[in-house]
Design an enzyme around this catalytic site. Structure first.
Site, mmCIF file in Angstrom:
data_model
loop_
_atom_site.group_PDB
_atom_site.id
_atom_site.type_symbol
_atom_site.label_atom_id
_atom_site.label_comp_id
_atom_site.label_asym_id
_atom_site.label_seq_id
_atom_site.Cartn_x
_atom_site.Cartn_y
_atom_site.Cartn_z
ATOM 1 N N SER A 230 39.522 42.209 36.863
ATOM 2 C CA SER A 230 38.556 41.746 37.844
ATOM 3 C C SER A 230 37.963 42.932 38.619
ATOM 4 C CB SER A 230 39.226 40.736 38.775
ATOM 5 O OG SER A 230 38.312 40.140 39.645
ATOM 6 N N ASP A 258 38.406 41.174 31.967
ATOM 7 C CA ASP A 258 37.374 40.350 32.589
ATOM 8 C C ASP A 258 36.833 41.014 33.859
ATOM 9 O OD1 ASP A 258 35.861 38.021 32.045
ATOM 10 O OD2 ASP A 258 36.770 37.002 33.745
ATOM 11 N N HIS A 318 39.312 33.347 34.453
ATOM 12 C CA HIS A 318 39.255 34.739 34.880
ATOM 13 C C HIS A 318 40.582 35.449 34.635
ATOM 14 C CE1 HIS A 318 37.392 38.069 36.826
ATOM 15 N NE2 HIS A 318 38.100 38.014 37.935
#
Length: 387
Positions: A230, A258, A318
């Site tokens: 992230s 991600d 996610h």
């Protein structure tokens, strides 16, 4: 009463969107943030336009006091349709950026920045600027490779996802005993999208990059693998560039899990060239994670989708990149995720792609380049090539 400022802000957001849309679409794709800029135009009652500056002042006053509503908490994210989240988060970010409400000005206290060495059943903590405590500990082997995980959202999500990012990664690497696993839990500072959007990822990444310079001077094997999830992917990208700028050498590998998309300055995001090899796993494309390829090798499990099999919300999606990578670390599971290089998802779906299948995750070869596709299972084991 506490929600009245929020309602006013949302009304202003809708008004600004209707006025700003033509200009926003005309902006260059190279702009780091989707900034909406109002363009005056002639219409009956033109004098109303003169009220806009006062709107700016109002927005500046409203949003800081309503941060918990301006950006959604992870619980709201978990229950909101992904397309709605993606659209409104980015639109509101654009408006807030234009009015100078949203700035990357949140930085943790430097004294709070620590990284931790995980070995066997022990954890040794050290200030980010000084890795000496764990380098001098019994759990650190200077002859082994170094893997550093940088989290990007509050890691303790076991109440929602049934797993802990740090703990699952620790257990996986413990089975190998071939690397020193170090964790920089940036996620403890990022527990909402408001913190996500205002985190000074550039500053944090540069501090980490400087720390890596010191670390590499004190070990026999300077082969370093950075893994960022992230917002952590942005941080490790900056750290890789900082390391190269200071030493003239490159970090061996950076893996982006991600990499985050909303409200972050794209100009400092992870990209190819930040390390000798940059690989990326996309699992929540176009919502919380980036959709476009940014590394030397980009993997799209199930295609550039918002929700992979088994996920009903964007938070699950996610974090699914972490789950895939952790599974690939486990001995015997290196080839669980075999992907094929394709020019597009359409070519993949119509079986027009050919060539050698490449493992996604821990064992991805550093020579691969391009965009790769594969399919996964809805539950663990996620790899369709698992035995």
């Amino acid at each position: 009463m506490r929600f009245i400022p929020v309602i006013l802000f949302l009304l202003l957001a809708v008004l600004s969107l209707s006025l700003c849309e033509p200009r926003a679409k005309a902006r260059s794709r190279a702009d780091p943030l989707p900034v909406a800029r109002p363009v005056p135009f002639n219409f009956p009652g033109k004098g109303l336009w003169n009220l806009i500056p006062s709107f700016s002042d109002l927005v500046r006053k409203v949003v800081p006091g309503a941060g918990e509503i301006f950006f959604l908490s992870k619980n709201v994210l978990a229950g909101t349709p992904s397309k709605v989240v993606s659209y409104y988060v980015n639109k509101v970010c654009g408006i807030a950026s234009y009015w100078n409400v949203l700035k990357p000005n949140y930085a943790p206290q430097e004294a709070d920045l620590h990284w931790e060495l995980y070995s066997d059943n022990s954890v040794v903590s050290a200030p980010l600027k000084d890795p000496s405590p764990f380098i001098e500990s019994k759990g650190f082997n200077p002859d082994l490779n170094i893997t550093i995980l940088v989290t990007g959202w509050e890691s303790l999500v076991s109440d929602k996802l049934g797993e802990d990012v740090i703990d699952s990664m620790r257990k996986a690497y413990r089975q190998r005993e071939t690397e020193n696993l170090i964790v920089f839990d940036a996620g403890r500072f990022v527990n909402s999208l408001y913190r996500w959007a205002t985190l000074n990822a550039l500053w944090v990444g540069e501090v980490l990059g400087n720390a890596l310079v010191h670390l590499s001077k004190k070990v026999n094997n300077p082969r370093i693998h950075l893994i960022g999830h992230s917002v952590g992917a942005t941080i490790v990208g900056v750290a890789g560039r900082r390391y190269h700028g200071s030493t003239g050498e490159y970090i061996s590998r950076i893996t982006g899990l991600d990499p985050a998309m909303p409200c972050l300055d794209a100009s400092i995001g992870l990209r190819k060239g930040d390390a000798t090899f940059v690989d990326v796993i996309h699992t929540n494309s176009g919502v919380l994670g980036k959709r476009e390829p940014i590394g030397d090798a980009d993997f799209y499990p199930n295609g550039p989708v918002a929700l992979p099999p088994g996920c009903l919300n964007v938070v699950c999606a996610h974090f699914r990149a972490v789950s895939y990578y952790v599974e690939s670390v486990q001995p015997g599971s290196e080839d669980n995720f075999l992907a094929i290089r394709c020019g597009s998802i359409d070519e993949y779906n119509t079986k027009k792609c050919s060539g050698k299948r490449i493992p996604m995750g821990y064992s991805t070869p550093s020579y691969v380049r391009g965009t790769y596709y594969l399919e996964t299972n809805a539950k663990s084991p996620y790899g369709q090539n698992s035995v």
